[in-house]
Design a protein around this motif. Structure first.
Motif, PDB file in Angstrom:
ATOM      1  N   HIS A 242     -57.488  65.513  80.597  1.00  0.00           N
ATOM      2  CA  HIS A 242     -57.390  66.420  79.459  1.00  0.00           C
ATOM      3  C   HIS A 242     -55.957  66.941  79.309  1.00  0.00           C
ATOM      4  O   HIS A 242     -55.172  66.941  80.256  1.00  0.00           O
ATOM      5  N   GLY A 243     -55.648  67.423  78.098  1.00  0.00           N
ATOM      6  CA  GLY A 243     -54.428  68.184  77.878  1.00  0.00           C
ATOM      7  C   GLY A 243     -53.141  67.407  77.949  1.00  0.00           C
ATOM      8  O   GLY A 243     -52.079  67.991  78.169  1.00  0.00           O
TER       9      GLY A 243
ATOM     10  N   GLY B  85     -51.141  75.969  77.714  1.00  0.00           N
ATOM     11  CA  GLY B  85     -52.325  75.847  76.865  1.00  0.00           C
ATOM     12  C   GLY B  85     -52.940  74.468  76.861  1.00  0.00           C
ATOM     13  O   GLY B  85     -53.914  74.232  76.142  1.00  0.00           O
ATOM     14  N   THR B  86     -52.399  73.565  77.673  1.00  0.00           N
ATOM     15  CA  THR B  86     -52.900  72.185  77.690  1.00  0.00           C
ATOM     16  C   THR B  86     -53.029  71.680  79.132  1.00  0.00           C
ATOM     17  O   THR B  86     -54.008  71.949  79.808  1.00  0.00           O
TER      18      THR B  86
ATOM     19  N   LEU C  46     -56.407  71.170  73.314  1.00  0.00           N
ATOM     20  CA  LEU C  46     -56.054  72.392  74.037  1.00  0.00           C
ATOM     21  C   LEU C  46     -57.072  72.662  75.145  1.00  0.00           C
ATOM     22  O   LEU C  46     -58.201  72.156  75.120  1.00  0.00           O
ATOM     23  N   VAL C  47     -56.668  73.480  76.107  1.00  0.00           N
ATOM     24  CA  VAL C  47     -57.537  73.823  77.241  1.00  0.00           C
ATOM     25  C   VAL C  47     -57.622  75.340  77.360  1.00  0.00           C
ATOM     26  O   VAL C  47     -56.606  76.012  77.542  1.00  0.00           O
ATOM     27  N   ASN C  48     -58.821  75.865  77.249  1.00  0.00           N
ATOM     28  CA  ASN C  48     -59.084  77.290  77.435  1.00  0.00           C
ATOM     29  C   ASN C  48     -59.648  77.470  78.839  1.00  0.00           C
ATOM     30  O   ASN C  48     -60.806  77.171  79.101  1.00  0.00           O
ATOM     31  N   ALA C  49     -58.811  77.950  79.748  1.00  0.00           N
ATOM     32  CA  ALA C  49     -59.193  77.985  81.165  1.00  0.00           C
ATOM     33  C   ALA C  49     -60.064  79.171  81.546  1.00  0.00           C
ATOM     34  O   ALA C  49     -60.530  79.238  82.685  1.00  0.00           O
ATOM     35  N   HIS C  50     -60.293  80.096  80.622  1.00  0.00           N
ATOM     36  CA  HIS C  50     -61.138  81.240  80.978  1.00  0.00           C
ATOM     37  C   HIS C  50     -61.734  81.890  79.742  1.00  0.00           C
ATOM     38  O   HIS C  50     -61.011  82.354  78.852  1.00  0.00           O
ATOM     39  N   THR C  51     -63.056  81.929  79.721  1.00  0.00           N
ATOM     40  CA  THR C  51     -63.741  82.676  78.672  1.00  0.00           C
ATOM     41  C   THR C  51     -65.136  83.069  79.145  1.00  0.00           C
ATOM     42  O   THR C  51     -65.624  82.608  80.176  1.00  0.00           O
TER      43      THR C  51
END
Length: 398
Positions: A361-362, A348-349, A57-62
């Motif tokens: 990725h993803g 999400g990917t 999965l890829v979390n594009a903002h945190t």
């Protein structure tokens, strides 16, 4: 089959970069995908059984520095301008050691949740693990650290920009993040864009988070103006921006190699159309943070219909109960039936990876990183699989 070359078969394979496969298999070599197939699996393949095999999965903002929060800051439905004041107070009371520990905790939580790539807003100075030797074996996702650049005054802007400039010059995975229109002057935004272009780095910015932000930019008034006055950083010469402030901002951010417009809760149709005209731009939607603030329905469907690339993020534990990106996906599968589930999985990917220029990725395709997640399912139809996705936990790795 060697330790370096392995193959896996499963009831479902979700390459994401191509249609789902019922009864498929994936082969990897040296932690890289080399084949994706359908039908009879290679004789050396390990059968994973009744599961769907998904990429990382890829979390594009945190914002990992808030990963030590046991609960979001403020009560549900709090206004953004009040929340910002409480977040500033929380930042002032922390130490460098505590921040480093929170970042490490957030990275571990992300790794455990099946995330392979994180777009992180870094409040410098911050301590991050080295990413120079990133591989799927590491107990940490790959990080893209966007240096937060903030300041309405010339002095404050110069100080933060100098740190950001040093960051992108010394960090191979460093990006830049002019914070938000209510906290970053237009000249400073232009400098950040220029730096992103010169260094060929991605840029992320909080944009159109709430109607109050639009009120500030269009009229120089409203609760954000009052908040800035209370914080002692108000400069009447900086506001308003004009009748179409976000159109100007979109055109600026589009100059960067990869521009991420974070949140976009209050974007209007004309602004969405303008974003769609710039392939370098993406919107990052944080569903459960959006829900926490009690905003009107997010215009994500209009974005998708206009062809805007939309990625998912968790924001931080200051506005979200956890950093589990799979739960963001599940939230949308359960709360937004108007959105195609295939689009939700892509957000999400692969969409988050492409938004940040990380094209390995993803996804499952030749040359991509071999990062696997499993979701239990015995379904024989895509509709049934997506029902399971909405309810079943995700397990990292194989």
């Amino acid at each position: 089959m060697t330790k370096q070359t392995r193959a896996f078969a499963a009831r479902w394979i979700f390459p994401v970069s191509s249609p789902p496969i019922h009864g498929g298999w994936v082969r990897m070599d040296r932690q890289q995908i080399v084949e994706v197939g359908q039908g009879a699996a290679p004789t050396d393949a390990e059968d994973l059984g009744d599961v769907a095999l998904l990429p990382g999965l890829v979390n594009a903002h945190t914002h990992l520095e808030f990963s030590d929060c046991d609960a979001p800051i403020g009560e549900p439905g709090i206004t953004l301008y009040r929340w910002v004041g409480q977040v500033i107070a929380a930042r002032q009371s922390t130490t460098g050691q505590a921040k480093a520990a929170a970042i490490a905790k957030g990275l571990q939580e992300s790794f455990d949740a099946g995330v392979s790539l994180v777009g992180e807003i870094a409040t410098l100075p911050s301590e991050y693990p080295s990413q120079s030797d990133f591989s799927p074996h590491n107990q940490s996702p790959e990080l893209i650290t966007f240096a937060e650049t903030i300041g309405l005054s010339q002095q404050r802007g110069d100080e933060r920009f100098a740190l950001s400039e040093q960051h992108v010059q010394t960090q191979p995975s460093g990006g830049i993040s002019p914070h938000a229109p209510y906290s970053t002057s237009r000249p400073l935004i232009e400098r950040c864009v220029q730096l992103a272009c010169q260094t060929e780095r991605p840029l992320a910015m909080h944009v159109a988070e709430s109607p109050a932000e639009r009120q500030l930019l269009c009229g120089g008034s409203g609760p954000f103006a009052e908040t800035l006055k209370q914080l002692g950083v108000w400069d009447a010469s900086l506001f308003p921006w004009g009748d179409q402030p976000f159109e100007w901002l979109i055109d600026q951010l589009a100059k960067a190699p990869h521009g991420l417009l974070v949140h976009g809760n209050d974007l209007q149709v004309n602004e969405i159309e303008k974003i769609a005209n710039h392939p370098s731009l993406s919107v990052v939607y944080c569903p459960r943070t959006h829900h926490f603030f009690g905003y009107s329905p997010h215009p994500v469907l209009a974005m998708l219909e206009h062809g805007v690339r939309v990625a998912l993020g968790t924001d931080s534990r200051a506005s979200n109960p956890d950093l589990n990106l799979w739960r963001e996906i599940q939230f949308l599968l359960n709360q937004r039936p108007d959105i195609d589930p295939e689009k939700v999985l892509g957000m999400g990917t692969i969409q988050g990876a492409d938004a940040m220029g990380r094209f390995r990725h993803g996804r499952f395709q030749r040359g991509a990183f071999a990062q696997f997640n499993l979701v239990p399912t015995s379904a024989n139809t895509l509709q049934g699989v997506y029902r399971d996705f909405a309810e079943q936990p995700l397990k990292r790795g194989v």
